[in-house]
Design a protein around this motif. Structure first.
Motif, PDB file in Angstrom:
ATOM      1  N   ARG A   1      80.271  61.676 125.726  1.00 35.59           N
ATOM      2  CA  ARG A   1      79.088  62.042 124.956  1.00 35.59           C
ATOM      3  C   ARG A   1      79.441  63.077 123.879  1.00 35.59           C
ATOM      4  O   ARG A   1      80.470  63.736 123.952  1.00 35.59           O
ATOM      5  CB  ARG A   1      78.013  62.608 125.899  1.00 35.59           C
ATOM      6  CG  ARG A   1      77.567  61.613 126.956  1.00 35.59           C
ATOM      7  CD  ARG A   1      76.848  60.437 126.327  1.00 35.59           C
ATOM      8  NE  ARG A   1      75.645  60.910 125.647  1.00 35.59           N
ATOM      9  CZ  ARG A   1      75.124  60.332 124.586  1.00 35.59           C
ATOM     10  NH1 ARG A   1      75.708  59.274 124.035  1.00 35.59           N
ATOM     11  NH2 ARG A   1      74.016  60.813 124.028  1.00 35.59           N
ATOM     12  N   PRO A   2      78.580  63.239 122.865  1.00 31.28           N
ATOM     13  CA  PRO A   2      78.889  64.165 121.767  1.00 31.28           C
ATOM     14  C   PRO A   2      79.054  65.623 122.194  1.00 31.28           C
ATOM     15  O   PRO A   2      79.823  66.373 121.579  1.00 31.28           O
ATOM     16  CB  PRO A   2      77.687  64.004 120.821  1.00 31.28           C
ATOM     17  CG  PRO A   2      77.143  62.651 121.134  1.00 31.28           C
ATOM     18  CD  PRO A   2      77.363  62.460 122.598  1.00 31.28           C
ATOM     19  N   ALA A   3      78.315  66.052 123.218  1.00 31.67           N
ATOM     20  CA  ALA A   3      78.387  67.455 123.645  1.00 31.67           C
ATOM     21  C   ALA A   3      78.087  67.549 125.135  1.00 31.67           C
ATOM     22  O   ALA A   3      77.351  66.722 125.689  1.00 31.67           O
ATOM     23  CB  ALA A   3      77.395  68.311 122.859  1.00 31.67           C
ATOM     24  N   ALA A   4      78.664  68.568 125.767  1.00 26.91           N
ATOM     25  CA  ALA A   4      78.372  68.827 127.176  1.00 26.91           C
ATOM     26  C   ALA A   4      76.960  69.379 127.288  1.00 26.91           C
ATOM     27  O   ALA A   4      76.573  70.271 126.529  1.00 26.91           O
ATOM     28  CB  ALA A   4      79.373  69.819 127.749  1.00 26.91           C
ATOM     29  N   ALA A   5      76.178  68.833 128.213  1.00 23.92           N
ATOM     30  CA  ALA A   5      74.785  69.282 128.330  1.00 23.92           C
ATOM     31  C   ALA A   5      74.203  68.906 129.677  1.00 23.92           C
ATOM     32  O   ALA A   5      74.641  67.947 130.331  1.00 23.92           O
ATOM     33  CB  ALA A   5      73.935  68.663 127.216  1.00 23.92           C
ATOM     34  N   LEU A   6      73.218  69.692 130.077  1.00 22.32           N
ATOM     35  CA  LEU A   6      72.364  69.359 131.221  1.00 22.32           C
ATOM     36  C   LEU A   6      71.035  68.899 130.643  1.00 22.32           C
ATOM     37  O   LEU A   6      70.371  69.649 129.942  1.00 22.32           O
ATOM     38  CB  LEU A   6      72.148  70.589 132.110  1.00 22.32           C
ATOM     39  CG  LEU A   6      73.392  71.339 132.599  1.00 22.32           C
ATOM     40  CD1 LEU A   6      72.972  72.613 133.341  1.00 22.32           C
ATOM     41  CD2 LEU A   6      74.237  70.455 133.513  1.00 22.32           C
ATOM     42  N   ARG A   7      70.655  67.658 130.909  1.00 26.51           N
ATOM     43  CA  ARG A   7      69.366  67.151 130.430  1.00 26.51           C
ATOM     44  C   ARG A   7      68.315  67.472 131.490  1.00 26.51           C
ATOM     45  O   ARG A   7      68.356  66.945 132.594  1.00 26.51           O
ATOM     46  CB  ARG A   7      69.427  65.639 130.179  1.00 26.51           C
ATOM     47  CG  ARG A   7      70.369  65.225 129.063  1.00 26.51           C
ATOM     48  CD  ARG A   7      70.383  63.724 128.870  1.00 26.51           C
ATOM     49  NE  ARG A   7      69.073  63.196 128.489  1.00 26.51           N
ATOM     50  CZ  ARG A   7      68.357  62.348 129.236  1.00 26.51           C
ATOM     51  NH1 ARG A   7      68.788  61.963 130.430  1.00 26.51           N
ATOM     52  NH2 ARG A   7      67.180  61.918 128.796  1.00 26.51           N
TER      53      ARG A   7
END
Length: 345
Positions: free
Chosen positions: A189-195
């Motif tokens: 994915r484009p960036a590490a994230a918590l959705r």
């Protein structure tokens, strides 16, 4: 740089896995005494290469996640007090974003729109400035894993996590990630994230204390000046962003910053530095990164750090690291650590 607290639990974890922690630290030029103080500073590239190197040597692809399991909010030091005493998740994230530079100026967190376009969902992003240091899969998994543990600890709510986004491909079996996060995990994915569900931002903390938060913010603002407000930081970013695109001269950087060159020199002098010193530091870090983490020919490295002659690079590398560029590269490949940044104090 990054606070040594980010490696809390590293030594016991390595020993648990049957490794020699002191030898691993020496391999990357880190004195064991550095880890005795949370406030000690380590170059973030050294920190991350240590994590990636340890994972490879110990055959432990989930080393970053394991280290995250051994850490908690307190690794953020004084910032932890401000976060924990915040009224809501939103306020805590705002303070963490504002003062993350206290832990490491190369790291940042934020609240962004859902990358999948769901209005009821936001992305809690975790980023590293790749102009400052190369991408590290293990360090990213450690940071994102710890971010998740902190959110869960503060909110006590795991139901609001929709999914997790990771930029690299899986290092471990997928079930290891889903077991750790308790949610679906998407890679590449484009960036590490918590959705997370947007409602979590308004969740109130039982540990909220306006007085303590006010004192904590005063302490942070008074003791840790924001590097983003320093002229030398803007110069550093301008130099780093344009390194290799032309001769890095003060007139060019001054024009980018919309000031007169003499004014820029006076401002840098007021901060105890100079354009030449900032340029030398940026070149030093870039050269070390290209030489030790890539296979680029030295002629290409010469151009990328803004030198016109390879001999100039050779003399600079010898001055910076006490070794030739080829010796530095060979040492990095065999894990000797020769010529790396000095983090012994």
């Amino acid at each position: 740089m990054i606070r040594a607290a980010g490696l809390r639990g590293f030594v016991p974890l390595v020993e648990q896995l049957g490794g020699d922690a002191d030898r691993l630290l020496a391999r990357f030029g880190v004195a064991p005494s550095v880890l005795e103080s949370d406030e000690a500073l380590i170059p973030i590239t050294v920190n991350d290469l240590l994590l990636d190197g340890a994972a490879a040597e110990l055959g432990c692809p989930d080393l970053g996640l394991r280290l995250a399991e051994a850490q908690d909010l307190t690794i953020l030091g004084p910032l932890a007090v401000a976060v924990e005493s915040s009224s809501t998740v939103s306020e805590a994230l705002t303070l963490a974003s504002r003062f993350m530079f206290v832990h490491s100026p190369a790291l940042s967190i934020g609240v962004e729109a859902d990358p999948w376009g769901r209005r009821e969902v936001v992305a809690l992003t975790y980023r590293k400035d790749l102009h400052e240091s190369p991408y590290s899969p293990q360090a990213m998994e450690l940071g994102l894993g710890l971010f998740h543990r902190i959110v869960v600890a503060l909110t006590g709510d795991t139901a609001g996590l929709r999914s997790v986004e990771i930029a690299h491909q899986p290092l471990s079996p997928i079930r290891r990630y889903t077991g750790f996060f308790g949610a679906d995990v998407k890679f590449g994915r484009p960036a590490a994230a918590l959705r997370v569900e947007r409602r979590l931002l308004d969740m109130q903390f039982g540990t909220a204390d306006d007085t303590i938060r006010h004192l904590a913010v005063q302490h942070l603002a008074g003791r840790y000046p924001d590097p983003a407000r320093k002229v030398s930081t803007h110069v550093r970013r301008a130099v780093a962003g344009n390194l290799g695109t032309g001769r890095p001269v003060i007139t060019r950087v001054a024009r980018l910053l919309a000031v007169h060159p003499r004014t820029l020199q006076r401002q840098l002098a007021a901060e105890g530095t100079s354009f030449e010193a900032v340029l030398d530091e940026v070149r030093r870090e870039a050269a070390h990164r290209y030489i030790t983490t890539t296979d680029l020919p030295l002629g290409a490295v010469t151009a990328l750090v803004g030198f016109t002659e390879q001999s100039t690079l050779s003399h600079a590398v010898r001055r910076w690291f006490g070794a030739s560029a080829r010796e530095l590269r060979r040492a990095a490949r065999r894990g000797g650590g020769t010529g790396g940044p000095d983090v012994s104090r």
